[in-house]
Design an enzyme around this catalytic site. Structure first.
Site, PDB file in Angstrom:
ATOM      1  N   LYS A 139       0.863  -1.181   0.000  1.00 50.37           N
ATOM      2  CA  LYS A 139       0.000   0.000   0.000  1.00 50.37           C
ATOM      3  C   LYS A 139       0.897   1.228   0.000  1.00 50.37           C
ATOM      4  O   LYS A 139       2.055   1.150   0.410  1.00 50.37           O
ATOM      5  CB  LYS A 139      -0.877  -0.008   1.262  1.00 50.37           C
ATOM      6  CG  LYS A 139      -2.090   0.864   1.183  1.00 50.37           C
ATOM      7  CD  LYS A 139      -3.249   0.207   0.462  1.00 50.37           C
ATOM      8  CE  LYS A 139      -4.408   1.155   0.262  1.00 50.37           C
ATOM      9  NZ  LYS A 139      -5.609   0.460  -0.238  1.00 50.37           N
ATOM     10  N   ASP A 157      -7.159   4.451  -4.333  1.00 46.93           N
ATOM     11  CA  ASP A 157      -7.805   4.302  -3.016  1.00 46.93           C
ATOM     12  C   ASP A 157      -8.399   5.686  -2.738  1.00 46.93           C
ATOM     13  O   ASP A 157      -8.624   6.476  -3.680  1.00 46.93           O
ATOM     14  CB  ASP A 157      -6.772   3.890  -1.940  1.00 46.93           C
ATOM     15  CG  ASP A 157      -7.425   3.471  -0.612  1.00 46.93           C
ATOM     16  OD1 ASP A 157      -7.950   2.360  -0.541  1.00 46.93           O
ATOM     17  OD2 ASP A 157      -7.432   4.274   0.345  1.00 46.93           O
TER      18      ASP A 157
HETATM   19  P1  NDP Z   1     -13.025   7.909  -2.469  1.00 49.10           P
HETATM   20  O1  NDP Z   1     -11.962   8.907  -2.204  1.00 49.10           O
HETATM   21  O2  NDP Z   1     -13.540   7.740  -3.848  1.00 49.10           O
HETATM   22  O3  NDP Z   1     -14.276   8.172  -1.500  1.00 49.10           O
HETATM   23  C1  NDP Z   1     -14.148   8.228  -0.112  1.00 49.10           C
HETATM   24  C2  NDP Z   1     -15.457   8.756   0.433  1.00 49.10           C
HETATM   25  O4  NDP Z   1     -15.482   8.642   1.854  1.00 49.10           O
HETATM   26  C3  NDP Z   1     -15.661  10.233   0.116  1.00 49.10           C
HETATM   27  O5  NDP Z   1     -17.018  10.464  -0.075  1.00 49.10           O
HETATM   28  C4  NDP Z   1     -15.161  10.907   1.396  1.00 49.10           C
HETATM   29  O6  NDP Z   1     -15.666  12.205   1.615  1.00 49.10           O
HETATM   30  C5  NDP Z   1     -15.696   9.951   2.427  1.00 49.10           C
HETATM   31  N1  NDP Z   1     -14.951  10.088   3.675  1.00 49.10           N
HETATM   32  C6  NDP Z   1     -13.617  10.037   3.868  1.00 49.10           C
HETATM   33  N2  NDP Z   1     -13.323  10.237   5.158  1.00 49.10           N
HETATM   34  C7  NDP Z   1     -14.522  10.417   5.782  1.00 49.10           C
HETATM   35  C8  NDP Z   1     -14.873  10.671   7.125  1.00 49.10           C
HETATM   36  N3  NDP Z   1     -13.947  10.761   8.083  1.00 49.10           N
HETATM   37  N4  NDP Z   1     -16.190  10.787   7.424  1.00 49.10           N
HETATM   38  C9  NDP Z   1     -17.131  10.698   6.473  1.00 49.10           C
HETATM   39  N5  NDP Z   1     -16.843  10.469   5.168  1.00 49.10           N
HETATM   40  C10 NDP Z   1     -15.550  10.327   4.849  1.00 49.10           C
HETATM   41  O7  NDP Z   1     -12.440   6.521  -1.905  1.00 49.10           O
HETATM   42  P2  NDP Z   1     -12.938   5.044  -2.221  1.00 49.10           P
HETATM   43  O8  NDP Z   1     -14.398   5.014  -2.439  1.00 49.10           O
HETATM   44  O9  NDP Z   1     -12.028   4.468  -3.233  1.00 49.10           O
HETATM   45  O10 NDP Z   1     -12.566   4.302  -0.844  1.00 49.10           O
HETATM   46  C11 NDP Z   1     -13.484   4.202   0.249  1.00 49.10           C
HETATM   47  C12 NDP Z   1     -13.050   3.102   1.189  1.00 49.10           C
HETATM   48  O11 NDP Z   1     -12.995   1.852   0.474  1.00 49.10           O
HETATM   49  C13 NDP Z   1     -11.652   3.265   1.811  1.00 49.10           C
HETATM   50  O12 NDP Z   1     -11.652   2.679   3.099  1.00 49.10           O
HETATM   51  C14 NDP Z   1     -10.785   2.434   0.890  1.00 49.10           C
HETATM   52  O13 NDP Z   1      -9.574   2.016   1.525  1.00 49.10           O
HETATM   53  C15 NDP Z   1     -11.708   1.263   0.626  1.00 49.10           C
HETATM   54  N6  NDP Z   1     -11.416   0.466  -0.567  1.00 49.10           N
HETATM   55  C16 NDP Z   1     -11.379   1.047  -1.809  1.00 49.10           C
HETATM   56  C17 NDP Z   1     -11.132   0.257  -2.922  1.00 49.10           C
HETATM   57  C18 NDP Z   1     -11.196   0.817  -4.305  1.00 49.10           C
HETATM   58  O14 NDP Z   1     -11.162   0.016  -5.250  1.00 49.10           O
HETATM   59  N7  NDP Z   1     -11.312   2.107  -4.503  1.00 49.10           N
HETATM   60  C19 NDP Z   1     -10.833  -1.185  -2.790  1.00 49.10           C
HETATM   61  C20 NDP Z   1     -11.003  -1.695  -1.447  1.00 49.10           C
HETATM   62  C21 NDP Z   1     -11.263  -0.878  -0.390  1.00 49.10           C
HETATM   63  P3  NDP Z   1     -14.777  13.490   1.234  1.00 49.10           P
HETATM   64  O15 NDP Z   1     -14.861  13.599  -0.245  1.00 49.10           O
HETATM   65  O16 NDP Z   1     -15.411  14.620   1.968  1.00 49.10           O
HETATM   66  O17 NDP Z   1     -13.373  13.214   1.726  1.00 49.10           O
END
Ligand code: NDP
Length: 451
Positions: free
Chosen positions: A125, A165
């Protein structure tokens, strides 16, 4: 003292400032206790000690220039955790909260997740404390180019294959991959999550969200249940959340929530396909805040609260919870409220979104609880399929990739169920996922001798 306890204590002592890493190590190792008796050869070869120590950690300076001509400096990370069963593989996260402990927790989880996918991928990572929010496209490009100018030395199609991510989506992957291609003068599969035109795979953008819903559907089926007419809470509004909502809608469920780091929206009429299109445009193109959804559709908006806090405060009931935002978003109080209000299933689209207290509440109440390393493995599994297509220099159809994704999620579910049963923990997906993921990697490490 048990080997497991010794290893956990050592990890905490060696790196006292890495709470998320401690949490992940504790969560995994405690469930591995039964393997200690069954595999004295793992103990003798010190597999438990070795698996918590990354092969290599790279930390580097990332200088870049903003639009006003100011010099900015961020810190870059790549933790190459374990390549026993394949090249290091795992995403890059760009977020101000990123530090070595967070990257180590994510890299550690990735080892077992990748092992579960049945594909030959090790765990790694990386990322940076750079925040893409509020930056212009050109600033993001300049940052990505500077980041890649250092990272390219350590990654490669057969060595280490990063992906996206939090904060790293198609735009960032484009800048990173484009610069890598220029430096190397090679067009190789050094990244996954690429756009289709330059070597990406169909269904990769959808894969984590779709996979999470496929996994939840498998869990529900063990109790002869499905998504039809179920009320579903999804958190986040990024990549994983967006395609989780799409798949739940396709399976007949009704999603009523989304959030970002500023607010939660609750739409009791359901976030249908048309409203989801609005979210995609809002988040992926205009890069706006989720509050705009509430303004447009005249729904409830709870400022400063995540989905689980908002549901608890408002006393709103859901049948299924799919956390897709970030680590530790569901605490003990919110978990207790979910269970009290009749939630029957939690499948983690995000990595480690439940605190240890929350996870314990889900398990104690015997609700269907699918941990992230199993439930969100569809993303990296489809990255693995992207790597296969890149190696063969061909592209599969959407149907082909999606059907392989479904098969993989079913096989991960089966491995969790069977392993949990084998170790006397029927229905415990956490133990099933951890032991199934671990034993494959441990056997490979054993085979290599001391390397
Ligand atoms: P994105 O950056 O596309 O989206 C993240 C989302 O979560 C945004 O809407 C963000 O809001 C919100 N967020 C982040 N921190 C907080 C918080 N403290 N409270 C509330 N909302 C929050 O990321 P992904 O969708 O790619 O990833 C989301 C999760 O999935 C992570 O844990 C990641 O590690 C996991 N994951 C992702 C994979 C992938 O293929 N993308 C694969 C496996 C796991 P804001 O825009 O305001 O920051």
């Amino acid at each position: 003292m048990s080997v497991i306890k010794e290893v956990i204590d050592k990890v905490k002592k060696m790196d006292p400032d890495q709470p998320e890493f401690h949490q992940a190590v504790e969560e995994v190792l405690e469930t591995l206790e039964p393997t200690v008796k069954r595999h004295p050869e793992f103990v003798k070869a010190k597999i438990y000690e070795r698996i918590v120590e990354p092969e290599r950690m790279i930390i580097f300076r990332v200088p870049w220039e903003d639009d006003k001509g100011n010099v900015r400096v961020n810190r870059g990370f790549r933790v190459q955790f374990n390549n026993a069963i394949g090249p290091f593989k795992g995403g890059l996260r760009f977020h101000p909260s990123v530090n070595l402990g967070i990257i180590k927790f994510l890299g550690f989880e990735q080892i077992f997740k990748n092992s579960l996918t049945t594909l030959p991928m090790g765990g790694g990572k990386g990322g940076s404390d750079f925040d893409p929010k509020g930056k212009s496209d050109r600033e993001v490009m300049r940052f990505c180019q500077s980041f890649m100018l250092e990272l390219f030395r350590y990654v490669g199609a057969e060595t280490d294959v990063p992906a996206g991510d939090i904060g790293v989506g198609a735009r960032e992957i484009g800048y990173l991959f484009g610069y890598d291609k220029k430096i190397r003068n090679e067009h190789t599969g050094v990244f996954t999550g690429k756009r289709l035109e330059y070597g990406g795979s169909l269904v990769r953008p959808e894969a984590t969200g779709y996979g999470c819903v496929y996994f939840a559907a498998e869990m529900l089926a063990t109790r002869r249940l499905d998504f039809k007419n179920k009320i579903v809470a999804v958190s986040g509004s990024g990549n994983v959340a967006q395609y989780t909502v799409e798949k739940v809608n396709q399976l007949g469920g009704k999603v009523i929530t989304l959030c970002d780091s500023s607010a939660t929206v609750v739409d009791e009429k359901g976030i249908d396909a048309k409203k989801l299109d609005f979210v995609l445009e809002l988040k992926n193109i205009r890069r706006g805040r989720i509050k705009e959804y509430a303004d447009k559709y005249k729904t409830l908006c709870v400022d400063g609260k995540n989905v689980w806090e908002a549901l608890r405060e408002q006393g709103i009931k859901v049948d299924i919870a799919l956390p897709c935002a970030t680590e530790n978003e569901i605490d003990g109080k919110s978990a207790a409220a979910l269970v009290k209000n009749g939630c029957i299933c939690v499948a983690e689209g995000a990595n480690m979104p439940s605190t240890p207290e929350a996870a314990k509440i889900f398990q104690d109440h015997k609700i269907l609880y699918g941990p992230g390393k199993a439930a969100n493995a569809g993303g990296v599994a489809t990255s693995g399929l992207e790597m296969s297509q890149n190696s063969m220099k061909l592209s599969w159809t959407r149907e082909e990739v999606d059907s392989r994704l479904l098969i993989i999620m079913k096989s991960i579910h089966k491995a969790c169920v069977e392993t949990a049963e084998e170790y006397g923990r029927k229905g415990d997906y956490v133990t099933g996922a951890n032991i199934a993921g671990f034993t494959k990697v441990a056997r490979a490490m054993l085979a290599y001798g001391l390397v």
